[in-house]
Design a protein around this motif. Structure first.
Motif, mmCIF file in Angstrom:
data_model
loop_
_atom_site.group_PDB
_atom_site.id
_atom_site.type_symbol
_atom_site.label_atom_id
_atom_site.label_comp_id
_atom_site.label_asym_id
_atom_site.label_seq_id
_atom_site.Cartn_x
_atom_site.Cartn_y
_atom_site.Cartn_z
ATOM 1 N N VAL A 128 3.028 3.467 2.981
ATOM 2 C CA VAL A 128 2.469 2.562 1.956
ATOM 3 C C VAL A 128 3.065 2.893 0.591
ATOM 4 C CG1 VAL A 128 0.362 1.777 0.819
ATOM 5 C CG2 VAL A 128 0.315 2.343 3.251
ATOM 6 N N GLN A 129 3.611 1.884 -0.065
ATOM 7 C CA GLN A 129 4.166 2.059 -1.403
ATOM 8 C C GLN A 129 3.194 1.498 -2.442
ATOM 9 O OE1 GLN A 129 8.144 0.211 -0.284
ATOM 10 N NE2 GLN A 129 8.843 1.911 -1.527
ATOM 11 N N LYS A 130 3.458 1.828 -3.718
ATOM 12 C CA LYS A 130 2.552 1.374 -4.788
ATOM 13 C C LYS A 130 2.410 -0.152 -4.804
ATOM 14 C CE LYS A 130 3.110 5.378 -7.750
ATOM 15 N NZ LYS A 130 3.867 5.973 -8.869
ATOM 16 N N ALA A 131 3.519 -0.850 -4.553
ATOM 17 C CA ALA A 131 3.462 -2.314 -4.542
ATOM 18 C C ALA A 131 2.558 -2.819 -3.412
ATOM 19 C CB ALA A 131 4.865 -2.901 -4.409
ATOM 20 N N ASP A 132 2.536 -2.083 -2.279
ATOM 21 C CA ASP A 132 1.657 -2.468 -1.166
ATOM 22 C C ASP A 132 0.192 -2.280 -1.556
ATOM 23 O OD1 ASP A 132 3.875 -2.912 0.571
ATOM 24 O OD2 ASP A 132 4.018 -0.744 0.867
ATOM 25 N N MET A 133 -0.076 -1.155 -2.248
ATOM 26 C CA MET A 133 -1.437 -0.871 -2.695
ATOM 27 C C MET A 133 -1.912 -1.972 -3.655
ATOM 28 S SD MET A 133 -3.742 1.747 -2.510
ATOM 29 C CE MET A 133 -5.326 2.007 -3.333
ATOM 30 N N ASN A 134 -1.025 -2.379 -4.570
ATOM 31 C CA ASN A 134 -1.394 -3.455 -5.502
ATOM 32 C C ASN A 134 -1.626 -4.765 -4.757
ATOM 33 O OD1 ASN A 134 -1.292 -1.767 -7.695
ATOM 34 N ND2 ASN A 134 0.762 -2.358 -8.328
ATOM 35 N N ARG A 135 -0.804 -4.999 -3.742
ATOM 36 C CA ARG A 135 -0.974 -6.207 -2.925
ATOM 37 C C ARG A 135 -2.332 -6.164 -2.218
ATOM 38 N NH1 ARG A 135 1.555 -11.253 -2.553
ATOM 39 N NH2 ARG A 135 1.068 -12.130 -0.521
ATOM 40 N N LEU A 136 -2.698 -4.985 -1.741
ATOM 41 C CA LEU A 136 -3.976 -4.802 -1.065
ATOM 42 C C LEU A 136 -5.132 -5.095 -2.029
ATOM 43 C CD1 LEU A 136 -4.765 -3.471 1.848
ATOM 44 C CD2 LEU A 136 -5.656 -1.648 0.402
ATOM 45 N N VAL A 137 -4.989 -4.646 -3.272
ATOM 46 C CA VAL A 137 -6.012 -4.947 -4.281
ATOM 47 C C VAL A 137 -6.157 -6.468 -4.418
ATOM 48 C CG1 VAL A 137 -6.522 -4.860 -6.764
ATOM 49 C CG2 VAL A 137 -5.788 -2.794 -5.566
ATOM 50 N N GLU A 138 -5.027 -7.166 -4.419
ATOM 51 C CA GLU A 138 -5.073 -8.625 -4.568
ATOM 52 C C GLU A 138 -5.723 -9.306 -3.359
ATOM 53 O OE1 GLU A 138 -1.183 -9.159 -7.498
ATOM 54 O OE2 GLU A 138 -1.054 -9.826 -5.418
ATOM 55 N N THR A 139 -5.432 -8.815 -2.155
ATOM 56 C CA THR A 139 -6.051 -9.450 -0.981
ATOM 57 C C THR A 139 -7.559 -9.152 -0.959
ATOM 58 O OG1 THR A 139 -5.489 -7.562 0.438
ATOM 59 C CG2 THR A 139 -3.950 -9.409 0.427
ATOM 60 N N LEU A 140 -7.932 -7.958 -1.420
ATOM 61 C CA LEU A 140 -9.362 -7.634 -1.498
ATOM 62 C C LEU A 140 -10.046 -8.488 -2.563
ATOM 63 C CD1 LEU A 140 -11.816 -6.027 -0.681
ATOM 64 C CD2 LEU A 140 -11.022 -4.115 -2.098
ATOM 65 N N GLN A 141 -9.357 -8.682 -3.711
ATOM 66 C CA GLN A 141 -9.916 -9.551 -4.757
ATOM 67 C C GLN A 141 -10.152 -10.957 -4.202
ATOM 68 O OE1 GLN A 141 -6.840 -8.873 -7.729
ATOM 69 N NE2 GLN A 141 -8.246 -7.723 -9.039
ATOM 70 N N ARG A 142 -9.196 -11.411 -3.384
ATOM 71 C CA ARG A 142 -9.332 -12.747 -2.788
ATOM 72 C C ARG A 142 -10.549 -12.801 -1.868
ATOM 73 N NH1 ARG A 142 -4.426 -15.014 0.696
ATOM 74 N NH2 ARG A 142 -5.643 -16.511 1.896
ATOM 75 N N ALA A 143 -10.680 -11.788 -1.012
ATOM 76 C CA ALA A 143 -11.809 -11.774 -0.073
ATOM 77 C C ALA A 143 -13.147 -11.676 -0.811
ATOM 78 C CB ALA A 143 -11.657 -10.608 0.904
ATOM 79 N N MET A 144 -13.200 -10.846 -1.853
ATOM 80 C CA MET A 144 -14.439 -10.715 -2.629
ATOM 81 C C MET A 144 -14.730 -11.999 -3.395
ATOM 82 S SD MET A 144 -14.327 -6.737 -4.081
ATOM 83 C CE MET A 144 -12.776 -6.896 -4.966
ATOM 84 N N GLY A 145 -13.675 -12.596 -3.949
ATOM 85 C CA GLY A 145 -13.836 -13.842 -4.706
ATOM 86 C C GLY A 145 -14.367 -14.959 -3.833
ATOM 87 N N GLU A 146 -13.851 -15.046 -2.616
ATOM 88 C CA GLU A 146 -14.305 -16.106 -1.693
ATOM 89 C C GLU A 146 -15.782 -15.940 -1.339
ATOM 90 O OE1 GLU A 146 -9.974 -16.793 0.489
ATOM 91 O OE2 GLU A 146 -11.712 -16.276 1.707
#
Lengths: 156, 290
Positions: free
Chosen positions: A113-131
């Motif tokens: 896992v790279q830093k960009a992957d971790m940031n991407r994961l934050v974005e997918t979690l934000q999407r799931a929480m937002g929904e």
């Protein structure tokens, strides 16, 4: 009979029926990687256990389908991931769960896992929480518990 | 011997671009969280609008290289200001920037005897290094140091208004942290400078010839993934005999229109500039970053 039962019980934390077997380990709430919130405010903000389960299911589904980080998840046990992530989120949000999964360093070992992957994961979690209708401020409060885990998650 | 310098440069570039952990990992560009590259400050360093933050330009992480470009307009009561520039971010560690500033005196130019629409301009070359910490993830805040070399293009005029020099270097250190639990970003900068109005009116003067230490700060509240609002303060030196210089304030809203475009609008109070008081107005910036 009692030996089989105790063996089954002993095995329960590692992998439940329907999950792929994993190497034995001792379950401990500290493996969740963060102390839980106090009070029930955050659990309510996430819609209780039902809301958390929906968020985790959606989060896992988005990640498996994601063009950037999907391949990191590709060979993972989706059933087990949904259960342990639910336990972890539920424990940290103080919604009444224990965490029985592995610690963050073991769970992410050799995933690359790279830093960009971790940031991407934050974005997918934000999407799931937002929904699920979790407010942005509550989302960030939760993320503040997850953020320090990055050092155990990313490839050194 | 003539090959020594390009060879040395190539070696430095390779050292900067090569994986630091000794592992053969390919360059991977992009990947920063929205808004965490900041916007571009007036002098070209990434940060807030008036002051740098300890963040590195571009959308790259420690695995890649990023680029950004910006244009800024400021319309205050009596003056117009434009700046445009580019920056490169290397491995979320090193930032190199170039910005050109134009400051048009409009009618005031005639009153000052410079001629109507007389414009001061300067070029700024900046370098910043993030020494430690992280804006978002680690407990340690992001900590960076930087320099800005400023070259004013109206040497004779700025000396005539009392500046000691048409060139100057600012040195600064910034500490920045996004407190996720509150969705609040705080940043502070200490700057050693002898610049008059950023250097647009030259460097040093009758009241103070050399560098002085000035403090700058930003506070921002993130409303959503894409929107942050906040305010900034920048303490200014007061070097020139003929024109008092005031501290600067602004209140801003920044919007990540897309992963690559951030728009900022601000209300700025720049105080007294070149003898004319109460210079308040609007700042607008478009930044694109990759």
């Amino acid at each position: 009979m009692s030996i089989i039962l105790s063996l089954l019980l002993l095995q329960a934390p590692y992998a439940l029926p329907g999950e792929t077997a994993v190497d034995p380990y001792v379950a401990d709430n500290r493996h969740a990687g963060a102390a839980p919130f106090e009070g029930d405010g955050m659990a309510k903000a996430f819609g209780g256990q039902d809301g958390i389960r929906r968020i985790v299911d959606r989060f896992v589904a988005i990640n498996f389908a994601d063009p950037v980080i999907g391949e990191i998840f590709a060979n993972h046990d989706q059933v087990r991931l949904k259960r342990t992530l639910f336990e972890q989120f539920c424990f940290i949000l103080n919604a009444g769960c224990s965490y029985t999964g592995r610690d963050m360093a073991s769970a992410h070992k050799d995933l690359g896992v790279q830093k960009a992957d971790m940031n991407r994961l934050v974005e997918t979690l934000q999407r799931a929480m937002g929904e699920e209708g979790v407010s942005f401020q509550a989302q960030n409060r939760f993320l503040s518990k997850l953020a320090p885990m990055r050092r155990d998650v990313i490839e050194k | 011997m003539t090959y020594l310098r390009p060879l040395l440069l190539a070696a430095l570039m390779l050292a900067a671009l090569s994986p630091q952990q000794g592992m053969a990992r390919p360059i991977r560009n992009g990947g920063k969280l929205l808004l965490t590259n900041g916007i571009t400050s007036l002098e070209g360093a990434s940060g807030g609008g008036l002051t740098p933050w300890a963040v590195i330009a571009g959308n790259e992480t420690s695995d890649g290289i990023g680029l950004s470009a910006h244009g800024t307009l400021v319309e205050v009561k009596d003056y117009d200001y434009q700046s445009a520039g580019v920056a490169i971010g290397i491995r979320d560690r090193i930032e190199l920037s170039y910005t050109h500033q134009d400051f048009n005196t409009n009618e005031i130019g005639a009153a000052l005897g410079l001629g109507k629409d007389f414009a001061f301009s300067q070029d700024i070359f900046g370098a910043k290094v993030r020494l430690a910490g992280d804006l978002v993830y680690d407990r340690l805040p992001a900590i960076a140091v930087g320099v800005q070399y400023k070259n004013n293009n109206q040497g004779a005029i700025v000396r005539a208004v009392g500046a000691k020099s048409d060139k100057g270097v600012d040195y600064y250190a910034s500490v920045s942290k996004l407190f996720l639990s509150r969705s609040i970003l705080l940043s502070g900068t200490a700057r050693l400078t002898k610049a008059n109005q950023m250097g647009l009116l030259g460097f040093g003067g009758g009241k103070q010839a050399g560098h002085t230490l000035q403090f700058e700060g930003s506070a921002a509240w993130q409303l959503s993934r894409r929107i942050a609002i906040g305010g900034e303060y920048r303490r200014k030196p007061d070097n020139l005999n003929i024109a008092r210089e005031d501290d600067w304030f602004d209140a801003f809203a920044a919007v990540a229109i897309s992963r690559n475009v951030t728009a900022t609008i601000a209300y700025a109070d720049l105080g007294s500039i070149a003898t004319v008081k109460k210079q308040r107005g609007v700042l607008f910036q478009l930044q694109t970053a990759f």
